[in-house]
Design a protein around this motif. Structure first.
Motif, mmCIF file in Angstrom:
data_model
loop_
_atom_site.group_PDB
_atom_site.id
_atom_site.type_symbol
_atom_site.label_atom_id
_atom_site.label_comp_id
_atom_site.label_asym_id
_atom_site.label_seq_id
_atom_site.Cartn_x
_atom_site.Cartn_y
_atom_site.Cartn_z
ATOM 1 N N THR A 61 12.033 5.162 45.401
ATOM 2 C CA THR A 61 11.175 5.856 44.446
ATOM 3 C C THR A 61 10.783 7.226 44.978
ATOM 4 N N ARG A 62 10.432 7.305 46.259
ATOM 5 C CA ARG A 62 10.090 8.599 46.863
ATOM 6 C C ARG A 62 11.296 9.531 46.839
ATOM 7 N N ARG A 63 12.489 8.975 47.140
ATOM 8 C CA ARG A 63 13.698 9.798 47.137
ATOM 9 C C ARG A 63 14.010 10.322 45.739
ATOM 10 N N VAL A 64 13.883 9.474 44.739
ATOM 11 C CA VAL A 64 14.127 9.905 43.359
ATOM 12 C C VAL A 64 13.095 10.941 42.946
ATOM 13 N N GLU A 65 11.852 10.735 43.318
ATOM 14 C CA GLU A 65 10.791 11.696 42.993
ATOM 15 C C GLU A 65 11.127 13.080 43.550
ATOM 16 N N ARG A 66 11.550 13.137 44.796
ATOM 17 C CA ARG A 66 11.903 14.421 45.405
ATOM 18 C C ARG A 66 13.163 14.986 44.757
ATOM 19 N N ALA A 67 14.126 14.141 44.451
ATOM 20 C CA ALA A 67 15.355 14.605 43.804
ATOM 21 C C ALA A 67 15.053 15.217 42.438
ATOM 22 N N MET A 68 14.088 14.637 41.723
ATOM 23 C CA MET A 68 13.712 15.201 40.426
ATOM 24 C C MET A 68 13.253 16.647 40.590
ATOM 25 N N ALA A 69 12.440 16.909 41.604
ATOM 26 C CA ALA A 69 11.961 18.278 41.843
ATOM 27 C C ALA A 69 13.128 19.198 42.194
ATOM 28 N N LEU A 70 14.047 18.727 43.025
ATOM 29 C CA LEU A 70 15.202 19.554 43.391
ATOM 30 C C LEU A 70 16.103 19.825 42.190
ATOM 31 N N VAL A 77 23.558 17.771 41.577
ATOM 32 C CA VAL A 77 23.239 16.355 41.744
ATOM 33 C C VAL A 77 23.688 15.867 43.120
ATOM 34 N N THR A 78 24.885 16.233 43.535
ATOM 35 C CA THR A 78 25.394 15.809 44.839
ATOM 36 C C THR A 78 24.523 16.343 45.969
ATOM 37 N N ASP A 79 24.163 17.625 45.895
ATOM 38 C CA ASP A 79 23.325 18.208 46.941
ATOM 39 C C ASP A 79 21.940 17.567 46.965
ATOM 40 N N ALA A 80 21.371 17.288 45.796
ATOM 41 C CA ALA A 80 20.064 16.630 45.737
ATOM 42 C C ALA A 80 20.148 15.235 46.321
ATOM 43 N N CYS A 86 20.137 9.967 50.545
ATOM 44 C CA CYS A 86 21.036 8.951 49.983
ATOM 45 C C CYS A 86 22.460 9.286 50.412
ATOM 46 N N THR A 87 23.217 8.272 50.733
ATOM 47 C CA THR A 87 24.595 8.494 51.168
ATOM 48 C C THR A 87 25.615 8.119 50.100
ATOM 49 N N SER A 88 25.188 7.406 49.082
ATOM 50 C CA SER A 88 26.085 7.003 48.007
ATOM 51 C C SER A 88 25.616 7.635 46.700
ATOM 52 N N LEU A 89 26.458 8.500 46.156
ATOM 53 C CA LEU A 89 26.116 9.149 44.893
ATOM 54 C C LEU A 89 25.990 8.131 43.771
ATOM 55 N N PRO A 104 20.993 11.651 36.495
ATOM 56 C CA PRO A 104 20.578 12.875 37.197
ATOM 57 C C PRO A 104 21.136 14.142 36.541
ATOM 58 N N SER A 105 22.369 14.081 36.053
ATOM 59 C CA SER A 105 22.957 15.252 35.391
ATOM 60 C C SER A 105 22.204 15.605 34.115
#
Length: 146
Positions: A61-70, A77-80, A86-89, A104-105
């Motif tokens: 959840t924390r990772r997704v939260e930060r990815a949303m901001a990025l 998406v890959t860079d975020a 995360c190691t698996s897209l 994410p896209s």
């Protein structure tokens, strides 16, 4: 509450703070349990009882939260995915879609004008991914009130 319960909560907060700070590095239950001064099994049960989700779910959840901001800032998406640890897209995309309600896209391509106009502290609370609701500011279906 008794003293032992309060002490356990303080130890759990230590582990949760570790996740909040270090979400992008590899974290596992034994590492978090060491920070909480608990065995891995006891830590997992106590964490879920205290916070309503498993330690792994909290990390994601924390990772997704930060990815949303990025993604709102225009990162790919890959860079975020890689930036948040995360190691698996594929796994990242699945969890992102589960928590946010869109891929994410699609999230990256969406209009985030309302979120960008908010103070950061408000935007962080309003866009926090949760399992209960996938409706977010600027992402509601047409004709629905937020």
């Amino acid at each position: 509450m008794d003293q032992q319960h309060l002490a356990n909560l303080a130890h759990l907060r230590r582990a949760r703070d570790l996740v909040d700070r270090e979400y992008a590095r590899p974290l596992d239950v034994p590492t978090m349990a060491r920070h909480a001064l608990m065995s891995p099994g006891h830590f997992s049960r106590a964490f879920r009882a205290a916070y309503g989700e498993t330690p792994y779910s909290y990390i994601m959840t924390r990772r997704v939260e930060r990815a949303m901001a990025l993604l709102r800032e225009g990162m790919s998406v890959t860079d975020a995915c890689m930036a948040v640890g995360c190691t698996s897209l594929g796994s990242f995309s699945s969890r992102f879609t589960e928590l946010v309600g869109m891929t994410p896209s699609a999230y990256r391509a969406a209009d985030h004008e309302a979120v960008l106009a908010m103070p950061t502290c408000v935007a962080k609370v309003r866009t926090r991914p949760t399992r209960e609701s996938s409706v977010r500011i600027g992402e509601a279906a047409p004709g629905t009130a937020v």
